[in-house]
Design a protein around this motif. Structure first.
Motif, short mmCIF file in Angstrom:
data_model
loop_
_atom_site.label_atom_id
_atom_site.label_comp_id
_atom_site.label_asym_id
_atom_site.label_seq_id
_atom_site.Cartn_x
_atom_site.Cartn_y
_atom_site.Cartn_z
N PHE A 15 36.27 -3.33 33.59
CA PHE A 15 35.22 -3.97 34.56
C PHE A 15 33.97 -2.72 34.33
CE2 PHE A 15 38.62 -5.69 36.99
CZ PHE A 15 38.92 -6.71 36.41
N GLU A 16 32.88 -3.28 34.63
CA GLU A 16 31.82 -2.62 34.56
C GLU A 16 31.79 -1.62 35.78
OE1 GLU A 16 29.33 -2.37 32.31
OE2 GLU A 16 30.29 -3.60 31.10
N PRO A 17 30.90 -0.52 35.99
CA PRO A 17 30.59 0.24 37.02
C PRO A 17 30.43 -0.27 38.42
CG PRO A 17 30.34 1.57 35.09
CD PRO A 17 30.29 0.25 34.54
N GLN A 18 30.85 -0.30 39.42
CA GLN A 18 30.45 -0.90 40.78
C GLN A 18 29.76 0.01 41.66
OE1 GLN A 18 30.79 -4.13 40.92
NE2 GLN A 18 31.77 -4.26 39.21
N PRO A 19 28.69 -0.21 42.08
CA PRO A 19 27.96 0.71 43.17
C PRO A 19 28.61 0.43 44.48
CG PRO A 19 26.74 -1.18 42.82
CD PRO A 19 27.79 -1.37 41.60
N VAL A 20 29.29 1.38 44.93
CA VAL A 20 30.02 1.47 46.31
C VAL A 20 29.22 2.57 47.11
CG1 VAL A 20 32.21 1.83 47.34
CG2 VAL A 20 31.96 0.86 45.01
N ILE A 21 29.27 2.39 48.48
CA ILE A 21 28.74 3.04 49.59
C ILE A 21 30.18 3.60 50.20
CG2 ILE A 21 27.52 3.23 51.63
CD1 ILE A 21 25.73 0.94 50.67
N THR A 22 30.03 5.00 50.31
CA THR A 22 30.96 5.70 51.14
C THR A 22 30.94 5.75 52.64
OG1 THR A 22 29.93 7.77 51.04
CG2 THR A 22 31.30 7.28 49.27
N LYS A 23 31.59 6.38 53.23
CA LYS A 23 31.75 6.21 54.83
C LYS A 23 30.62 7.07 55.45
CE LYS A 23 34.59 7.10 58.83
NZ LYS A 23 35.92 7.70 59.53
N ASP A 24 30.26 8.25 54.41
CA ASP A 24 29.05 9.10 54.86
C ASP A 24 27.80 8.59 54.15
OD1 ASP A 24 30.17 9.59 52.41
OD2 ASP A 24 29.96 11.77 52.70
N ASN A 25 27.81 7.03 53.93
CA ASN A 25 26.43 6.74 53.33
C ASN A 25 26.07 7.35 51.98
OD1 ASN A 25 26.40 5.09 55.57
ND2 ASN A 25 25.35 6.52 56.85
N VAL A 26 26.96 7.46 51.19
CA VAL A 26 26.50 7.92 49.68
C VAL A 26 26.81 6.81 48.82
CG1 VAL A 26 26.81 9.74 48.08
CG2 VAL A 26 26.74 10.35 50.47
N THR A 27 25.83 6.56 48.07
CA THR A 27 26.30 5.45 47.08
C THR A 27 26.71 6.05 45.69
OG1 THR A 27 24.36 4.14 47.95
CG2 THR A 27 25.36 3.58 45.69
N ILE A 28 27.92 5.77 45.37
CA ILE A 28 28.44 6.23 44.09
C ILE A 28 28.90 4.94 43.09
CG2 ILE A 28 29.48 8.37 45.36
CD1 ILE A 28 32.20 6.84 45.49
N GLU A 29 28.99 5.41 41.95
CA GLU A 29 29.29 4.17 40.94
C GLU A 29 30.99 4.38 40.67
OE1 GLU A 29 26.89 3.87 37.89
OE2 GLU A 29 25.10 2.81 38.94
N VAL A 30 31.61 3.41 40.48
CA VAL A 30 33.01 3.76 40.46
C VAL A 30 33.47 2.82 39.06
CG1 VAL A 30 35.35 3.51 41.15
CG2 VAL A 30 33.59 4.07 42.95
N ASP A 31 34.05 3.36 38.29
CA ASP A 31 34.26 2.80 37.07
C ASP A 31 36.10 2.51 36.92
OD1 ASP A 31 34.65 1.58 34.63
OD2 ASP A 31 34.16 3.50 33.22
#
Length: 299
Positions: free
Chosen positions: A69-85
């Motif tokens: 799948f394409e990388p997905q933008p995800v927000i962590t518990k401490d409000n940091v947006t990361i991309e998960v592949d």
């Protein structure tokens, strides 16, 4: 004319049979519908379809497949947006459920995977997300496998390939890792210096012990040599006295030996010498012996 018609009919029958002959290969399956309703699932082998009444689906692979799948933008518990592949390994276990369970199964799995990933990482902070890949993989596999079971799909495993934080956070993490490496290097250097000093001190201690043992050994050898010398002198004196006693000396010889002892005492460091009365008479004896020697040189 009849022969030509017969040949044409046979050719048409052969073409019809060939067009309705279905060969199902290994690790494949076909879903058959008769008059628009599900009829059967064909496995490996040769099958004949009834023309105009049955419809056969495209081949459905039963082998394990990979969905990247394409990388997905995800927000962590401490409000940091990361991309998960992520990548998903799945297998179709029921062709009927796979055909009729959901529209566009792979698109449904992709959306479900993105939603599950957001829910899991949303409960984790950034540091936990970066260090808990095995936990994320396990939870995602369990959730997706349960959700896709009604679709005839089994999710074997889910792997997080990469987690990419924002550029600013990556720069901060690199600086932190650099500082950590420098700290570990400083600790290693300090440990090395400490070990070197300890070994140097131990070496000096052993050298001092060896020097002390050598001095002690030298003193013991010197004392042993002196004791042996004293024993030899005492033995010689005892032997001389024994020989003197065996020769039965007269009074003059005893007095002469007393004079020799007095001479040895006089050669010492004493400042006062007390002369016994017995030795005072030796002067006359010495004068008498001198006269005898002068009269008779042979004596």
């Amino acid at each position: 004319m009849f022969f030509v018609v017969l040949v044409v009919i046979l050719i048409l029958l052969a073409v019809l049979v060939a067009r309705n002959l279905v060969i199902v290969r290994q690790a494949e399956a076909r879903v058959v519908e008769r008059l628009g309703a599900f009829y059967a699932v064909w496995g490996v082998g040769i099958h004949i379809k009834i023309p105009f009444l049955e419809r056969v689906s495209r081949p459905i692979s039963l082998k394990e497949q990979v969905a990247d799948f394409e990388p997905q933008p995800v927000i962590t518990k401490d409000n940091v947006t990361i991309e998960v592949d992520s990548v998903l390994f799945y297998q179709i276990t029921d062709p009927k459920l796979y055909t009729y369970g959901v529209q566009s199964p792979m698109r449904a799995i992709e959306n479900l995977s993105a939603t599950t990933l957001r829910n899991i990482i949303g409960d984790l902070e950034l540091d936990q997300s970066l260090t808990s890949r095995d936990l994320i993989n396990t939870q995602m596999r369990a959730i997706l496998d349960e959700a896709t079971d009604p679709w005839g799909i089994k999710v074997n495993r889910v792997e997080i390939k990469n987690i990419t934080p924002p550029q600013g956070i990556r720069d901060a993490m690199e600086r932190q890792m650099k500082a950590e490496r420098e700290r570990r290097e400083a600790i290693l250097r300090a440990d090395g210096q400490k070990e070197s000093q300890i070994r140097e001190a131990e070496g000096e201690k052993r050298a001092q012990v060896l020097r002390a043992e050598a001095a002690k050994e030298a003193r013991l050898l010197e004392a042993q040599a002196q004791a042996e010398a004293i024993i030899k002198v005492q033995t010689a004196q005892a032997e001389a006295l024994r020989l003197l006693n065996e020769s039965a000396p007269n009074d003059q010889v005893v007095k002469l030996k007393s004079l020799e002892a007095f001479q040895a005492a006089a050669n010492g460091k004493a400042t006062k010498i007390i002369i016994p009365s017995e030795i005072q008479g030796l002067a006359g004896l010495a004068a008498g012996l001198k006269g005898v020697v002068e009269e008779d040189p042979k004596a």
